[in-house]
Design an enzyme around this catalytic site. Sequence first.
Site: not given
Ligand code: ZN
Ligand code: CA
Length: 418
Positions: A229, A238, A248, A256
């Site tokens: 967090e 994430h 991300d 992924q």
């Molecule tokens: Zn999270």
């Molecule tokens: Ca990445």
Amino acid sequence: MKKTLFALLLISTGAFAQSTSKRQCGTMQHLSVMKKQNPQLETEMQQYNQKLDEWLYINLNQNHSSSVGITIPIVFHVIYNKADENISDAEIKSQIASLNADLTGTNADASKIPAVFKDIADSPKIQFCLAGRTPDDKPTTGIVRIETTRTNWEGELDDMKFKAKGGDDAWDPSRYFNVWVCHIKEGDGYQIAGVAEFPKATVTNTYGCVLDYRYTGGVNSIQRVATHEAGHCFNLHHIWGDNECGDDRISDTPPQKDCNFGCPVFPHVTCNNGPNGDMFMNYMDYVDDSCMNMFTKGQAIRMLAVLNIPPYNSLKTSNGCTPVGTNAVDDFLTIENTLDVFPNPSNGIINFSFTINNKSSYLIEIRNLLGQEVFKDIIFDRSGNYKQSVNLQQHGKGCYSITVTNENTIQAKKIVIY
Ligand code: ZN
Ligand code: CA
């Protein structure tokens, strides 16, 4: 009692307990609720990320791994209805210790990082210290305990962050990192273990982390929901980008397919990410606490960026960890002293100077005997001997204190105006 039962269930029934209590993070659900409530939020976050990307563009090639660590004040708001939700001081201290280990890369299990990822593993070198003074300069342990009639809290809402709703108000999030520990309402087949708010360009009184009491502390075990967090609070997403093979925004984390649970066997190849596969041991995945152990260089510098651009760069120079003395004159913790004030006593027009040893930012504050701030300035990126003049005549005769704080030193002097 409940916590013990929960732990026993996990141990004794293995996979069954795992599927009925699958832990998740509520950050993205919380964000979508916030976006519905505030149609401007999306734009505000984009503007913030633009500033953050500008900072990254300038600083990406600098060697931050050698930089001095950052220490920021943390306050725990423990909101409880039943006794076991009122987690102990020892649990909170143990939680901070494991959070600090993860954020400084000193976690014992860093040795388990797969060899292929060792070179890109890194940490932002951020540490938390329990607050030693309240926002209005009263002594504190940094732990606030609030007994409430509410038995649980929706993870995607912010009620626990407000006194008026039975929770507890944030301490100025530009000076303190706020954590609320409470009983997050059980989902259908899952449990939200923690929720974070991403930063934006204006300070919000909801910025910080919410942790479920069953996933906080861990005197005898590692609890890493707080690490995950805190990653979100410092603007990490994430690792699967919340989409199938999503982005991300970090270049050194492989794409992924989805989140991973449990403890996958390395390598776990998805999205053409072979031969090394998913970086499932990253704190921003959902694997078991005992199977996660790293951030990357790209994640570390993105986290640092949050503490180097407004509005949360002020956390670095906050005096929130400095304990309060019995009065303003006692309130000195001098670690280094190059601060000079002249003339002193004076008629109210004073000069002060101090030596800047490293190029961090310095917070300068002058307070009267009641602790009220009469002057404040922040200086960035200077070096050598710094001098400034201030006219305090409008504040009247008497004693004042001046403090000059940077990330690891505080200097203080008494000022007399006649
Ligand atoms: Zn999270
Ligand atoms: Ca990445």
